[in-house]
Design a protein around this motif. Structure first.
Motif, PDB file in Angstrom:
ATOM      1  N   HIS A  27     -37.579 -58.726  17.445  1.00  7.45           N
ATOM      2  CA  HIS A  27     -37.751 -57.828  18.579  1.00  7.45           C
ATOM      3  C   HIS A  27     -36.358 -57.318  18.939  1.00  7.45           C
ATOM      4  O   HIS A  27     -35.472 -58.108  19.296  1.00  7.45           O
ATOM      5  CB  HIS A  27     -38.386 -58.566  19.757  1.00  7.45           C
ATOM      6  CG  HIS A  27     -38.439 -57.751  20.994  1.00  7.45           C
ATOM      7  ND1 HIS A  27     -38.208 -58.276  22.229  1.00  7.45           N
ATOM      8  CD2 HIS A  27     -38.695 -56.434  21.192  1.00  7.45           C
ATOM      9  CE1 HIS A  27     -38.311 -57.322  23.146  1.00  7.45           C
ATOM     10  NE2 HIS A  27     -38.604 -56.198  22.529  1.00  7.45           N
ATOM     11  N   ILE A  28     -36.174 -56.020  18.797  1.00  7.23           N
ATOM     12  CA  ILE A  28     -34.886 -55.371  19.066  1.00  7.23           C
ATOM     13  C   ILE A  28     -35.070 -54.528  20.319  1.00  7.23           C
ATOM     14  O   ILE A  28     -35.907 -53.621  20.353  1.00  7.23           O
ATOM     15  CB  ILE A  28     -34.465 -54.485  17.876  1.00  7.23           C
ATOM     16  CG1 ILE A  28     -34.427 -55.326  16.589  1.00  7.23           C
ATOM     17  CG2 ILE A  28     -33.121 -53.818  18.157  1.00  7.23           C
ATOM     18  CD1 ILE A  28     -34.498 -54.508  15.319  1.00  7.23           C
ATOM     19  N   HIS A  29     -34.338 -54.847  21.370  1.00  6.07           N
ATOM     20  CA  HIS A  29     -34.458 -54.142  22.655  1.00  6.07           C
ATOM     21  C   HIS A  29     -33.241 -53.237  22.835  1.00  6.07           C
ATOM     22  O   HIS A  29     -32.101 -53.730  22.894  1.00  6.07           O
ATOM     23  CB  HIS A  29     -34.562 -55.163  23.789  1.00  6.07           C
ATOM     24  CG  HIS A  29     -34.756 -54.562  25.132  1.00  6.07           C
ATOM     25  ND1 HIS A  29     -35.914 -53.893  25.491  1.00  6.07           N
ATOM     26  CD2 HIS A  29     -33.953 -54.534  26.213  1.00  6.07           C
ATOM     27  CE1 HIS A  29     -35.807 -53.478  26.744  1.00  6.07           C
ATOM     28  NE2 HIS A  29     -34.622 -53.848  27.205  1.00  6.07           N
ATOM     29  N   LEU A  30     -33.486 -51.922  22.874  1.00  8.22           N
ATOM     30  CA  LEU A  30     -32.424 -50.929  23.066  1.00  8.22           C
ATOM     31  C   LEU A  30     -32.530 -50.340  24.461  1.00  8.22           C
ATOM     32  O   LEU A  30     -33.640 -50.041  24.922  1.00  8.22           O
ATOM     33  CB  LEU A  30     -32.569 -49.779  22.061  1.00  8.22           C
ATOM     34  CG  LEU A  30     -32.667 -50.097  20.575  1.00  8.22           C
ATOM     35  CD1 LEU A  30     -32.870 -48.805  19.786  1.00  8.22           C
ATOM     36  CD2 LEU A  30     -31.422 -50.805  20.106  1.00  8.22           C
ATOM     37  N   VAL A  31     -31.404 -50.131  25.112  1.00  6.81           N
ATOM     38  CA  VAL A  31     -31.363 -49.417  26.390  1.00  6.81           C
ATOM     39  C   VAL A  31     -30.302 -48.322  26.310  1.00  6.81           C
ATOM     40  O   VAL A  31     -29.333 -48.439  25.562  1.00  6.81           O
ATOM     41  CB  VAL A  31     -31.088 -50.355  27.590  1.00  6.81           C
ATOM     42  CG1 VAL A  31     -32.230 -51.350  27.783  1.00  6.81           C
ATOM     43  CG2 VAL A  31     -29.771 -51.078  27.448  1.00  6.81           C
ATOM     44  N   PHE A  57     -28.045 -54.646  13.329  1.00  5.04           N
ATOM     45  CA  PHE A  57     -28.744 -54.798  14.602  1.00  5.04           C
ATOM     46  C   PHE A  57     -28.331 -56.129  15.226  1.00  5.04           C
ATOM     47  O   PHE A  57     -28.862 -57.182  14.921  1.00  5.04           O
ATOM     48  CB  PHE A  57     -30.260 -54.716  14.386  1.00  5.04           C
ATOM     49  CG  PHE A  57     -30.711 -53.319  14.111  1.00  5.04           C
ATOM     50  CD1 PHE A  57     -31.203 -52.529  15.138  1.00  5.04           C
ATOM     51  CD2 PHE A  57     -30.592 -52.779  12.847  1.00  5.04           C
ATOM     52  CE1 PHE A  57     -31.595 -51.221  14.893  1.00  5.04           C
ATOM     53  CE2 PHE A  57     -30.996 -51.478  12.595  1.00  5.04           C
ATOM     54  CZ  PHE A  57     -31.489 -50.696  13.620  1.00  5.04           C
ATOM     55  N   LYS A  58     -27.358 -56.015  16.116  1.00  3.96           N
ATOM     56  CA  LYS A  58     -26.784 -57.182  16.772  1.00  3.96           C
ATOM     57  C   LYS A  58     -26.469 -56.783  18.212  1.00  3.96           C
ATOM     58  O   LYS A  58     -26.050 -55.649  18.483  1.00  3.96           O
ATOM     59  CB  LYS A  58     -25.553 -57.590  15.959  1.00  3.96           C
ATOM     60  CG  LYS A  58     -24.506 -58.332  16.614  1.00  3.96           C
ATOM     61  CD  LYS A  58     -23.428 -58.704  15.600  1.00  3.96           C
ATOM     62  CE  LYS A  58     -22.096 -58.307  16.127  1.00  3.96           C
ATOM     63  NZ  LYS A  58     -20.985 -58.748  15.339  1.00  3.96           N
ATOM     64  N   ILE A  84     -27.721 -52.075  21.911  1.00  4.02           N
ATOM     65  CA  ILE A  84     -28.673 -53.132  21.577  1.00  4.02           C
ATOM     66  C   ILE A  84     -28.495 -54.235  22.614  1.00  4.02           C
ATOM     67  O   ILE A  84     -27.473 -54.916  22.644  1.00  4.02           O
ATOM     68  CB  ILE A  84     -28.447 -53.658  20.151  1.00  4.02           C
ATOM     69  CG1 ILE A  84     -28.634 -52.517  19.142  1.00  4.02           C
ATOM     70  CG2 ILE A  84     -29.394 -54.824  19.853  1.00  4.02           C
ATOM     71  CD1 ILE A  84     -28.256 -52.883  17.716  1.00  4.02           C
ATOM     72  N   ALA A  85     -29.494 -54.356  23.497  1.00  5.36           N
ATOM     73  CA  ALA A  85     -29.426 -55.329  24.589  1.00  5.36           C
ATOM     74  C   ALA A  85     -29.768 -56.737  24.106  1.00  5.36           C
ATOM     75  O   ALA A  85     -29.243 -57.713  24.622  1.00  5.36           O
ATOM     76  CB  ALA A  85     -30.356 -54.913  25.722  1.00  5.36           C
TER      77      ALA A  85
END
Length: 124
Positions: A5-9, A96-97, A117-118
């Motif tokens: 699960h990659i959460h971007l803001v 993705f980190k 990437i949060a």
């Protein structure tokens, strides 16, 4: 295959000097050992690789992470309509980190938005 699960803001920009946690994406995708999108794992179950776009009170959009024949990754909200795709800038090369930045071209506009990437966690 492990999904993450990659959460971007939305990152800081001229309109949002502090960023905007109410604009972004939640992505479920396989990552390789280096933290890059894993195309081979994606090919096994592309329907499990989802994207949710959330945008300041607008209705969230559910789509899929897709890999185009030309080699790029995109977020596709309607498989019958290529005009709604949002392409990521060089997503094949990104790690993705947490803390890294990703740029995505908004559908319906030629504008690139930058996201931070949060978090990256193993999906349930």
């Amino acid at each position: 295959m492990t999904l993450y699960h990659i959460h971007l803001v939305m990152a800081r920009n001229k309109d949002f000097p502090d960023g905007n946690v109410h604009r972004g994406y939640d992505i479920h995708a396989p990552l390789d050992a280096d933290g890059r999108l894993d195309r081979e794992a994606w090919e096994k179950v592309p329907s499990a690789c989802t994207v949710i776009r959330f945008w300041d009170g607008e209705r969230s959009e559910l789509g899929y992470l897709v890999h185009h024949p030309k080699g790029g990754w995109a977020f596709d909200y309607d498989p019958a309509d290529d005009n709604d795709d949002e392409t990521g800038y060089r997503l094949s090369n990104h790690v993705f980190k947490t803390g890294e930045y990703i740029s995505v071209r908004d559908h319906g506009a030629d504008e690139l938005h930058t996201f931070v990437i949060a978090s990256v966690t193993q999906a349930d």
